[in-house]
Design an enzyme around this catalytic site. Structure first.
Site, mmCIF file in Angstrom:
data_model
loop_
_atom_site.group_PDB
_atom_site.id
_atom_site.type_symbol
_atom_site.label_atom_id
_atom_site.label_comp_id
_atom_site.label_asym_id
_atom_site.label_seq_id
_atom_site.Cartn_x
_atom_site.Cartn_y
_atom_site.Cartn_z
ATOM 1 N N ASN A 141 -44.497 27.294 52.579
ATOM 2 C CA ASN A 141 -43.730 28.491 52.186
ATOM 3 C C ASN A 141 -42.509 28.174 51.335
ATOM 4 O O ASN A 141 -42.179 28.917 50.408
ATOM 5 C CB ASN A 141 -43.354 29.320 53.417
ATOM 6 C CG ASN A 141 -42.500 28.568 54.401
ATOM 7 O OD1 ASN A 141 -42.606 27.345 54.513
ATOM 8 N ND2 ASN A 141 -41.657 29.269 55.121
ATOM 9 N N GLU A 239 -39.169 23.053 63.819
ATOM 10 C CA GLU A 239 -38.664 24.313 63.246
ATOM 11 C C GLU A 239 -39.869 25.233 63.173
ATOM 12 O O GLU A 239 -40.743 25.051 62.339
ATOM 13 C CB GLU A 239 -38.050 24.020 61.867
ATOM 14 C CG GLU A 239 -37.010 25.054 61.485
ATOM 15 C CD GLU A 239 -37.654 26.322 60.986
ATOM 16 O OE1 GLU A 239 -37.948 27.208 61.835
ATOM 17 O OE2 GLU A 239 -37.881 26.425 59.782
ATOM 18 N N CYS A 273 -39.100 31.637 57.189
ATOM 19 C CA CYS A 273 -38.872 31.644 58.639
ATOM 20 C C CYS A 273 -37.686 32.515 59.013
ATOM 21 O O CYS A 273 -37.703 33.194 60.028
ATOM 22 C CB CYS A 273 -38.695 30.226 59.155
ATOM 23 S SG CYS A 273 -37.597 29.227 58.172
ATOM 24 N N GLU A 452 -31.573 20.890 61.835
ATOM 25 C CA GLU A 452 -31.577 20.203 60.549
ATOM 26 C C GLU A 452 -30.272 20.536 59.855
ATOM 27 O O GLU A 452 -29.520 21.410 60.295
ATOM 28 C CB GLU A 452 -32.754 20.693 59.702
ATOM 29 C CG GLU A 452 -34.078 20.485 60.390
ATOM 30 C CD GLU A 452 -35.266 20.692 59.474
ATOM 31 O OE1 GLU A 452 -35.599 21.852 59.203
ATOM 32 O OE2 GLU A 452 -35.849 19.681 59.041
#
Ligand code: NDP
Length: 471
Positions: A141, A239, A273, A452
């Site tokens: 994505n 994630e 996301c 992250e």
């Protein structure tokens, strides 16, 4: 444009343009042996890279950022062709990758150790050192940006990496790796292994010589990956996406909120996301908010991302489109919401050969409908009404996800309550979706583990060694 040689010369995986189904390129279908080979080379490289001066690592990352900026147009073009997003978004994503390289260049080496002295124990030192070979498995994505988030902290701290891009959008990642090599990064410090998740991804997760694994993708895949990683005691970052809520209060700037909802939902065709996946609007402004959103959505130009003026491209795969459409259909069939715009698959020119789905607004949606609970990875904006802030926050928290959430208001007490009570790794106020590389990024609950970005990411990739020297 430089491309990177990939391991293996076996069967290949074809990469298709989601806008028209044309072939963009192909990459080798890697095997478990390729993973073994990449890990071995990355360990060899680690012996040198981990001992290099952080300043030299910084120079390489800075140079890579510059080379990527110089080649931004070509890279963005490739990204749009393989992923589908509008060229403008691809340009921003490539610039985002460069910025991440520059950011980690600027903080490479800042995580120094610690020192103290004690009458009984003597000199007490804490040395921070890199872990070794780290792996990353990334999705389609935001392939460039997510690759940057994964490799930046790894390389800055002196670790080396084996990275698997997604099967359907690997080409930009390979091109970016080429720019890093051109900047002076040893090829064995970043090994790219293309191929399927079931083969290459699983081999990485299972590999005993990998010390850390960072994964971005679906919850179900993340759990599988984590199970394999646990058996080999890897440090893990997961994630796993989100179902971000946007809460629009009665005192919000309706115009800003409506624009925020449209850009936060339809950016990247809804496949982000941290996209806005659910909107809860105060009953006092519900009608005016919906009206403005409908006007803005009506103006979105849907089409091939390469065409000037396109606001939204196709979904990345047909499977994604099927998932999205079935959630929309289910909402309507079960009387859990009403379609105000879109809600169908266009099949007339210029849409007939691509994975297009029209921007969709669902109104009066039951907060318990699946479209409000699951991660809807596509251009669908479900809107619900609320009467009290507590209700809105309760609905916002009522999913298994906890990645991001936003509150739109100017009232400090409301902002404080939202910051306190929303179960989310990121809480935005009067904005959504923006993720600077300086601050930690990650989710609560099923949205994942670990963080992250920022110096927090550096800490993940370093481990402490305690040294006690008797005087
Ligand atoms: P996946 O989780 O299947 O894919 C993500 C990455 O994992 C890809 O590189 C994939 O490889 C790899 N992979 C797949 N299976 C395995 C495995 N068994 N072991 C190791 N690695 C594996 O996501 P999908 O592409 O199928 O997307 C499904 C849904 O996941 C989306 O609808 C969305 O809800 C969510 N998602 C969330 C993302 C986020 O940003 N958090 C990103 C992408 C998806 P390969 O490409 O070969 O399949």
């Amino acid at each position: 444009m430089t491309t990177q040689p990939v391991t293996g010369e076996r069967e290949s995986c074809a990469v298709f343009n989601p806008a028209d189904g044309s072939l963009v390129g192909s990459v080798p279908a890697g095997t478990a042996d390729d993973v073994d080979d990449a890990v071995r080379r990355a360990w060899e490289s680690f012996q040198i890279w981990s001992r290099s001066d952080p300043l030299d690592r910084s120079k390489i990352l800075f140079t890579a950022g510059r080379l990527v900026r110089e080649d931004q147009k070509n890279l963005a073009h490739l990204l749009t062709r393989e992923q589908g997003k509008p060229l403008r978004e691809s340009m921003n994503e490539i610039a985002g990758f460069a910025r991440v390289m520059e950011y980690y260049a600027s903080i490479s080496g800042i995580m120094q150790g610690d020192y103290g002295v004690n009458a009984s124990y003597g000199h007490m030192m804490v040395k921070r050192q890199p872990l070794g070979v780290c792996a990353a498995i990334i999705p389609w994505n935001m392939p460039a940006l997510i690759m940057g988030w994964k490799i930046g902290p790894v390389l800055a701290t002196g670790n080396t990496m084996v990275l698997k891009p997604s099967t359907t959008a690997p080409l930009t990642c390979l091109a970016l790796a080429g720019h890093l090599y051109q900047a002076g990064l040893p090829e064995s410090a970043l090994r790219m292994v293309t191929g399927s998740g079931e083969v290459v991804g699983e081999a990485l997760a299972r590999h005993p010589d990998i010390r850390s694994l960072s994964f971005t993708g679906a919850v179900s895949t993340g759990i599988q990956v984590a199970e394999h990683a646990a058996k080999t005691l890897k440090k893990t970052i997961l994630e796993l996406g989100g179902s971000d809520a946007m809460i629009v209060c009665h005192d919000a700037d309706t115009e800003a909120a409506a624009k925020g909802a449209v850009s936060g939902r339809f950016f990247n065709c809804g496949q982000t996301c941290t996209a806005i996946k659910r909107v809860f609007v105060d009953s006092r402004i519900y009608d005016s908010f919906i009206h403005r959103v409908q006007e803005l959505v009506g103006k979105l130009v849907v089409g091939d991302g390469l065409k000037t003026g396109t606001d939204m491209g196709p979904l990345h795969t047909i499977r994604q489109r099927e998932n999205v459409h079935s959630l929309v259909q289910g909402t309507v069939d079960n009387n859990q919401g009403t379609i105000l715009a879109g809600g169908y698959i266009p099949d007339t020119p210029p849409y007939q050969y691509g994975n297009f789905y029209l921007p969709t607004i669902l109104t009066d949606v039951d907060p318990d409908a699946p479209v409000m609970k699951e991660e809807v990875f596509g251009p669908v904006l479900p809107v619900s009404v609320f009467d009290t802030l507590s209700d809105a926050i309760e609905h916002a928290n009522a999913t298994r996800y906890g990645l991001g959430a936003s509150i739109w208001t100017h009232d400090m007490r409301t902002i404080n309550q939202a910051i306190q009570d929303l179960d989310a790794g990121i809480v935005w106020v009067n904005q959504h979706l923006r993720i600077p590389p300086e601050v930690p990024f990650g989710g609560m609950k099923s949205s994942g583990l670990g963080r992250e970005n920022g110096r927090y990411a550096l800490l993940h990739y370093l481990e402490e060694k305690t040294i006690l020297i008797h005087p």
